[in-house]
Design a protein around this motif. Sequence first.
Motif, PDB file in Angstrom:
ATOM      1  N   ASP A  64     -13.880   1.424  -1.085  1.00  0.00           N
ATOM      2  CA  ASP A  64     -13.869  -0.046  -1.156  1.00  0.00           C
ATOM      3  C   ASP A  64     -15.134  -0.582  -1.826  1.00  0.00           C
ATOM      4  OD1 ASP A  64     -11.450  -0.014   0.309  1.00  0.00           O
ATOM      5  OD2 ASP A  64     -12.562   0.058   2.192  1.00  0.00           O
ATOM      6  N   VAL A  65     -15.423  -0.042  -3.003  1.00  0.00           N
ATOM      7  CA  VAL A  65     -16.668  -0.391  -3.690  1.00  0.00           C
ATOM      8  C   VAL A  65     -16.561  -1.776  -4.314  1.00  0.00           C
ATOM      9  CG1 VAL A  65     -18.167   0.211  -5.623  1.00  0.00           C
ATOM     10  CG2 VAL A  65     -17.276   2.006  -4.133  1.00  0.00           C
ATOM     11  N   THR A  66     -17.545  -2.616  -4.012  1.00  0.00           N
ATOM     12  CA  THR A  66     -17.607  -3.944  -4.632  1.00  0.00           C
ATOM     13  C   THR A  66     -18.619  -3.971  -5.770  1.00  0.00           C
ATOM     14  OG1 THR A  66     -19.205  -4.624  -2.952  1.00  0.00           O
ATOM     15  CG2 THR A  66     -16.892  -5.131  -2.515  1.00  0.00           C
ATOM     16  N   ILE A  67     -19.656  -3.147  -5.667  1.00  0.00           N
ATOM     17  CA  ILE A  67     -20.662  -3.055  -6.730  1.00  0.00           C
ATOM     18  C   ILE A  67     -20.645  -1.619  -7.241  1.00  0.00           C
ATOM     19  CG2 ILE A  67     -23.089  -3.304  -7.332  1.00  0.00           C
ATOM     20  CD1 ILE A  67     -23.356  -5.258  -4.971  1.00  0.00           C
ATOM     21  N   PRO A  68     -20.132  -1.399  -8.458  1.00  0.00           N
ATOM     22  CA  PRO A  68     -20.051  -0.027  -8.966  1.00  0.00           C
ATOM     23  C   PRO A  68     -21.427   0.636  -8.930  1.00  0.00           C
ATOM     24  CG  PRO A  68     -18.817  -1.529 -10.372  1.00  0.00           C
ATOM     25  CD  PRO A  68     -19.561  -2.387  -9.393  1.00  0.00           C
ATOM     26  N   GLY A  69     -21.431   1.890  -8.444  1.00  0.00           N
ATOM     27  CA  GLY A  69     -22.696   2.612  -8.335  1.00  0.00           C
ATOM     28  C   GLY A  69     -23.160   2.755  -6.896  1.00  0.00           C
ATOM     29  N   ILE A  70     -22.482   2.099  -5.944  1.00  0.00           N
ATOM     30  CA  ILE A  70     -22.819   2.315  -4.532  1.00  0.00           C
ATOM     31  C   ILE A  70     -22.396   3.737  -4.159  1.00  0.00           C
ATOM     32  CG2 ILE A  70     -22.287   1.701  -2.142  1.00  0.00           C
ATOM     33  CD1 ILE A  70     -21.941  -1.181  -2.992  1.00  0.00           C
ATOM     34  N   VAL A  71     -23.348   4.534  -3.715  1.00  0.00           N
ATOM     35  CA  VAL A  71     -23.082   5.924  -3.312  1.00  0.00           C
ATOM     36  C   VAL A  71     -23.965   6.236  -2.101  1.00  0.00           C
ATOM     37  CG1 VAL A  71     -22.409   6.786  -5.602  1.00  0.00           C
ATOM     38  CG2 VAL A  71     -24.825   6.786  -4.940  1.00  0.00           C
ATOM     39  N   TRP A  72     -23.716   7.373  -1.486  1.00  0.00           N
ATOM     40  CA  TRP A  72     -24.592   7.777  -0.376  1.00  0.00           C
ATOM     41  C   TRP A  72     -24.890   9.258  -0.449  1.00  0.00           C
ATOM     42  CZ3 TRP A  72     -22.024  10.454   3.824  1.00  0.00           C
ATOM     43  CH2 TRP A  72     -20.626  10.377   3.796  1.00  0.00           C
ATOM     44  N   LEU A  73     -26.075   9.578   0.046  1.00  0.00           N
ATOM     45  CA  LEU A  73     -26.596  10.943   0.014  1.00  0.00           C
ATOM     46  C   LEU A  73     -26.687  11.456   1.441  1.00  0.00           C
ATOM     47  CD1 LEU A  73     -28.144  13.127  -1.820  1.00  0.00           C
ATOM     48  CD2 LEU A  73     -30.227  12.033  -0.953  1.00  0.00           C
ATOM     49  N   THR A  74     -26.213  12.675   1.649  1.00  0.00           N
ATOM     50  CA  THR A  74     -26.244  13.235   3.000  1.00  0.00           C
ATOM     51  C   THR A  74     -26.735  14.672   2.955  1.00  0.00           C
ATOM     52  OG1 THR A  74     -24.902  13.656   4.987  1.00  0.00           O
ATOM     53  CG2 THR A  74     -23.831  14.016   2.894  1.00  0.00           C
ATOM     54  N   THR A  75     -27.223  15.146   4.084  1.00  0.00           N
ATOM     55  CA  THR A  75     -27.587  16.557   4.183  1.00  0.00           C
ATOM     56  C   THR A  75     -26.316  17.379   4.351  1.00  0.00           C
ATOM     57  OG1 THR A  75     -27.943  16.158   6.551  1.00  0.00           O
ATOM     58  CG2 THR A  75     -29.887  16.236   5.138  1.00  0.00           C
TER      59      THR A  75
END
Length: 174
Positions: A64-75
């Motif tokens: 449900d991305v509203t701003i392209p480029g929203i990502v998340w980093l996880t271990t």
Amino acid sequence: MTLPYAEPLIRREPQPRVIPEPPRVGEPGGDPCGLCDWLANYEQSEHRPPLWVNDDWALIRSTDVTIPGIVWLTTRAHHDSFADLPDRLAASYGPVVARVERAILALGDIARVHIYRWGDGSSHFHVWFYPRPLGMLEARREMLPLWADLLPAAPEEVVADAERKIAAAMAAGD
Ligand SMILES: [Zn+2]
């Protein structure tokens, strides 16, 4: 007024504290950590794979991305927070975050990349990357996630293109 709401807003009083707090996902008594499962099995999963992985980290697309480029980093492994990251991960965190930030900035039309570590949902370590669109001054500082929550969904092909570019930039740095 930079809130994504019209005035008048009425200030609320803080609620009574809830102690002990309910368990988070992945904590004893809480829901099991689905992220651990998924990271161990994503190659067999019908869900789309991470944008990039190495031995310690995985960069994940959002939904449900509203701003392209929203990502998340996880271990890759289950750690809760900076306080319990093994030394090797703590040492590689800065360089990995810098790579992700550069990959997002390279999309263009981005003023700043915000990095959020909330920690109140899942107990599996993760940080969010939110690009603030260039010129969107009302979304500076803590207003960006509020705006990102309320904006309309971005077109799928634009989101996919941003994700492809981020994945390519991360792969190029390996
Ligand atoms: Zn986990």
